[in-house]
Design a protein around this motif. Structure first.
Motif, PDB file in Angstrom:
ATOM      1  N   ALA A  57       0.836  -1.209   0.000  1.00  0.00           N
ATOM      2  CA  ALA A  57       0.000   0.000   0.000  1.00  0.00           C
ATOM      3  C   ALA A  57       0.867   1.254   0.000  1.00  0.00           C
ATOM      4  CB  ALA A  57      -0.929  -0.014   1.216  1.00  0.00           C
ATOM      5  N   PHE A 136      -6.805  -4.773  -3.902  1.00  0.00           N
ATOM      6  CA  PHE A 136      -6.829  -4.697  -2.441  1.00  0.00           C
ATOM      7  C   PHE A 136      -7.897  -5.590  -1.830  1.00  0.00           C
ATOM      8  CE2 PHE A 136      -4.269  -0.944  -3.371  1.00  0.00           C
ATOM      9  CZ  PHE A 136      -3.251  -1.108  -2.440  1.00  0.00           C
ATOM     10  N   GLY A 140      -6.741  -8.312   0.879  1.00  0.00           N
ATOM     11  CA  GLY A 140      -7.443  -8.406   2.157  1.00  0.00           C
ATOM     12  C   GLY A 140      -7.938  -9.822   2.427  1.00  0.00           C
ATOM     13  N   SER A 207      -3.197  -5.457   8.072  1.00  0.00           N
ATOM     14  CA  SER A 207      -3.439  -5.203   6.659  1.00  0.00           C
ATOM     15  C   SER A 207      -4.849  -5.578   6.206  1.00  0.00           C
ATOM     16  CB  SER A 207      -2.410  -5.947   5.805  1.00  0.00           C
ATOM     17  OG  SER A 207      -2.530  -7.343   5.964  1.00  0.00           O
ATOM     18  N   CYS A 211      -6.610  -2.924   3.826  1.00  0.00           N
ATOM     19  CA  CYS A 211      -7.260  -3.251   2.553  1.00  0.00           C
ATOM     20  C   CYS A 211      -8.739  -2.876   2.578  1.00  0.00           C
ATOM     21  CB  CYS A 211      -7.097  -4.731   2.237  1.00  0.00           C
ATOM     22  SG  CYS A 211      -5.384  -5.198   1.882  1.00  0.00           S
TER      23      CYS A 211
END
Length: 240
Positions: A57, A136, A140, A207, A211
């Motif tokens: 990211a 993303f 995720g 994370s 995400c």
């Protein structure tokens, strides 16, 4: 007020960079290099996946930010190798590059904004909004699957034998990057309660929350919008 914010954030990331550097050096001195098979436990593997999704990211922002692709590659390699040390150095450099007017006006906006080449009039998007949503979302789900799988096969992470020196160092590295992401979330959100909830989620779920937050922000954009608008809050987006 804005100038004080710029100085405060610059100082904070200088300190965090020093903490990360000292942690790595101390762990190398006391526990040796990390490239040993016995260190690669299931929870270390899960932590590294979590860590590198957040790194990705930040790397996407750096690619957008840098006008020169060679510098983008150099910074990304440093980010992969040195983690939050690179994050802190890069952010501090961006604050140091601000003009006095930018520091007074809105320092976070100008730190996030792309460094444009001479005669460049438009900011670039390195991927479409739809592609970013898919990327993303997949990341995720990958981290969520990793978390569930590791819990199912290795049990709870809250065991003494899991807390090796290098896992501790990785967690320090991880949470310094979480601080950087939390500053961005606080800038994006106009409501402090919403900011607080998201920051707590970032701390607890790493994370996965990163995400989820990015995907939710991307769904606020239309498919025709440039993806880089996700970086800015609604007030600053009007300036672009």
């Amino acid at each position: 007020m804005a100038a004080s914010l710029a100085i405060g954030l610059r100082t904070a990331f200088m300190v965090l960079g020093c903490v990360s550097t000292a942690t790595v050096l101390y762990t190398i001195i006391t526990d040796g290099l990390p490239f040993r098979k016995q260190l690669f436990t299931p929870w270390m593997a899960a932590t590294l996946i979590d860590f590198y999704i957040n790194i990705l990211a930040i790397a996407v922002w750096i690619v957008y930010k840098e006008a020169n692709w060679i510098w983008s590659i150099i910074w990304i390699v440093l980010l992969i190798c040195l983690g939050s040390i690179t994050t802190c150095v890069y952010i501090v450099l961006q604050f140091l590059m601000l003009s006095p007017q930018e520091s007074i006006q809105d320092p976070i906006y100008f730190v996030l904004l792309r460094n444009r080449k001479r005669n460049e009039t438009e900011s670039k998007s390195i991927m479409s909004v739809l592609s970013a949503r898919i990327l993303f979302s997949v990341l995720g789900c990958l981290m969520l699957g990793t978390l569930v799988y590791t819990l199912a096969t290795d049990g709870s992470p809250f065991r003494q034998e899991n807390l090796t020196p290098w896992l501790s160092a990785t967690l320090v590295d991880f949470y310094v990057n979480v601080v950087a992401l939390s500053v961005w979330v606080a800038y994006k959100e106009s409501n402090w309660k919403t900011s607080t909830i998201w920051i707590i989620l970032l701390i607890c779920f790493g994370s996965i929350s990163t995400c989820a937050y990015i995907v939710l922000q991307l769904f606020r954009l239309s498919s025709q919008d440039p993806t880089f608008l996700v970086l800015f809050n609604s007030n600053n987006s009007k300036w672009l």
